[in-house]
Design a protein around this motif. Structure first.
Motif, PDB file in Angstrom:
ATOM      1  N   UNK A 126       0.830  -1.195   0.000  1.00 34.95           N
ATOM      2  CA  UNK A 126       0.000   0.000   0.000  1.00 34.95           C
ATOM      3  C   UNK A 126       0.870   1.252   0.000  1.00 34.95           C
ATOM      4  N   UNK A 127       1.895   1.264   0.837  1.00 37.72           N
ATOM      5  CA  UNK A 127       2.807   2.410   0.893  1.00 37.72           C
ATOM      6  C   UNK A 127       3.540   2.567  -0.445  1.00 37.72           C
ATOM      7  N   UNK A 128       3.953   1.459  -1.038  1.00 34.98           N
ATOM      8  CA  UNK A 128       4.578   1.510  -2.359  1.00 34.98           C
ATOM      9  C   UNK A 128       3.630   2.049  -3.414  1.00 34.98           C
ATOM     10  N   UNK A 129       2.342   1.716  -3.293  1.00 31.79           N
ATOM     11  CA  UNK A 129       1.344   2.223  -4.239  1.00 31.79           C
ATOM     12  C   UNK A 129       1.180   3.729  -4.109  1.00 31.79           C
ATOM     13  N   UNK A 185      -2.563   2.857 -12.236  1.00 29.70           N
ATOM     14  CA  UNK A 185      -2.007   1.601 -11.716  1.00 29.70           C
ATOM     15  C   UNK A 185      -1.768   1.722 -10.213  1.00 29.70           C
ATOM     16  N   UNK A 186      -1.251   2.864  -9.777  1.00 28.57           N
ATOM     17  CA  UNK A 186      -1.010   3.083  -8.352  1.00 28.57           C
ATOM     18  C   UNK A 186      -2.289   3.043  -7.534  1.00 28.57           C
ATOM     19  N   UNK A 187      -3.357   3.648  -8.056  1.00 31.78           N
ATOM     20  CA  UNK A 187      -4.643   3.634  -7.348  1.00 31.78           C
ATOM     21  C   UNK A 187      -5.190   2.216  -7.268  1.00 31.78           C
ATOM     22  N   UNK A 188      -5.131   1.484  -8.364  1.00 30.73           N
ATOM     23  CA  UNK A 188      -5.606   0.095  -8.370  1.00 30.73           C
ATOM     24  C   UNK A 188      -4.839  -0.739  -7.344  1.00 30.73           C
ATOM     25  N   UNK A 189      -3.516  -0.610  -7.341  1.00 28.79           N
ATOM     26  CA  UNK A 189      -2.696  -1.375  -6.403  1.00 28.79           C
ATOM     27  C   UNK A 189      -2.938  -0.940  -4.957  1.00 28.79           C
ATOM     28  N   UNK A 190      -3.143   0.346  -4.726  1.00 24.19           N
ATOM     29  CA  UNK A 190      -3.405   0.827  -3.366  1.00 24.19           C
ATOM     30  C   UNK A 190      -4.702   0.233  -2.829  1.00 24.19           C
ATOM     31  N   UNK A 191      -5.734   0.220  -3.651  1.00 25.92           N
ATOM     32  CA  UNK A 191      -7.010  -0.368  -3.226  1.00 25.92           C
ATOM     33  C   UNK A 191      -6.847  -1.853  -2.960  1.00 25.92           C
ATOM     34  N   UNK A 192      -6.166  -2.556  -3.852  1.00 23.32           N
ATOM     35  CA  UNK A 192      -5.943  -3.995  -3.694  1.00 23.32           C
ATOM     36  C   UNK A 192      -5.196  -4.294  -2.392  1.00 23.32           C
ATOM     37  N   UNK A 195      -7.290  -3.471   0.799  1.00 19.82           N
ATOM     38  CA  UNK A 195      -8.299  -4.502   1.066  1.00 19.82           C
ATOM     39  C   UNK A 195      -7.645  -5.784   1.563  1.00 19.82           C
ATOM     40  N   UNK A 196      -6.492  -6.139   1.013  1.00 19.59           N
ATOM     41  CA  UNK A 196      -5.801  -7.344   1.447  1.00 19.59           C
ATOM     42  C   UNK A 196      -5.290  -7.186   2.877  1.00 19.59           C
ATOM     43  N   UNK A 197      -4.846  -5.995   3.253  1.00 21.43           N
ATOM     44  CA  UNK A 197      -4.310  -5.776   4.596  1.00 21.43           C
ATOM     45  C   UNK A 197      -5.410  -5.746   5.645  1.00 21.43           C
ATOM     46  N   UNK A 198      -6.592  -5.271   5.294  1.00 21.60           N
ATOM     47  CA  UNK A 198      -7.654  -5.113   6.276  1.00 21.60           C
ATOM     48  C   UNK A 198      -8.725  -6.189   6.189  1.00 21.60           C
ATOM     49  N   UNK A 199      -8.706  -7.003   5.142  1.00 26.98           N
ATOM     50  CA  UNK A 199      -9.733  -8.019   4.969  1.00 26.98           C
ATOM     51  C   UNK A 199      -9.513  -9.231   5.852  1.00 26.98           C
ATOM     52  N   UNK A 200     -10.600  -9.947   6.115  1.00 26.07           N
ATOM     53  CA  UNK A 200     -10.514 -11.144   6.943  1.00 26.07           C
ATOM     54  C   UNK A 200      -9.782 -12.266   6.221  1.00 26.07           C
TER      55      UNK A 200
END
Length: 124
Positions: free
Chosen positions: A15-18, A57-64, A67-72
């Motif tokens: 996310x930080x890289x995005x 691309x950065x926005x897409x990766x940030x969202x991905x 969601x991966x970091x906060x998802x169950x």
């Protein structure tokens, strides 16, 4: 038995890289607009639009990654948890069958009573 399971570390880093990618895309766009605005070469005004692609691309990766970091059902190959703490999302996706056992080193399907992997020879 501990196994590789979901975790947050790499997703936060992603996310930080995005965010860094988005900032670079903005920098690219502004700099190339200022450089090419008075260019006599036809078609050179296309370069700023690459910045928009980088930002997208950065926005897409940030969202991905967010969601991966906060998802169950997040996935990481770094964090290690007990099997009963959180189920493995790959087992859910690809249909883990009870009684099946896999070598944690090479991934070979082994019988439940094996103590060593027949493929790589490492202890199970």
């Amino acid at each position: 038995m501990k196994s590789i399971k979901p975790g947050r570390g790499p997703s936060i880093q992603g996310f930080i890289g995005s965010i860094a990618t988005i900032l670079f895309g903005m920098f690219w766009t502004f700099m190339t607009f200022s450089i090419t605005k008075d260019s006599p070469i036809p078609g050179s005004q296309i370069f700023p639009f690459f910045g928009f692609v980088i930002i997208g691309i950065g926005i897409f990766q940030a969202v991905y990654h967010y969601k991966n970091a906060t998802g169950k059902e997040r996935m990481s190959i770094v964090d290690i948890v007990e099997e009963n703490e959180e189920k493995d999302p790959l087992n859910t996706r690809f249909g883990h069958i009870e009684g099946e056992k896999f070598c944690p080193h090479c991934g070979t399907n082994v019988q439940a009573n094996f103590r060593f992997c027949p493929s790589c020879g490492k202890a199970l």
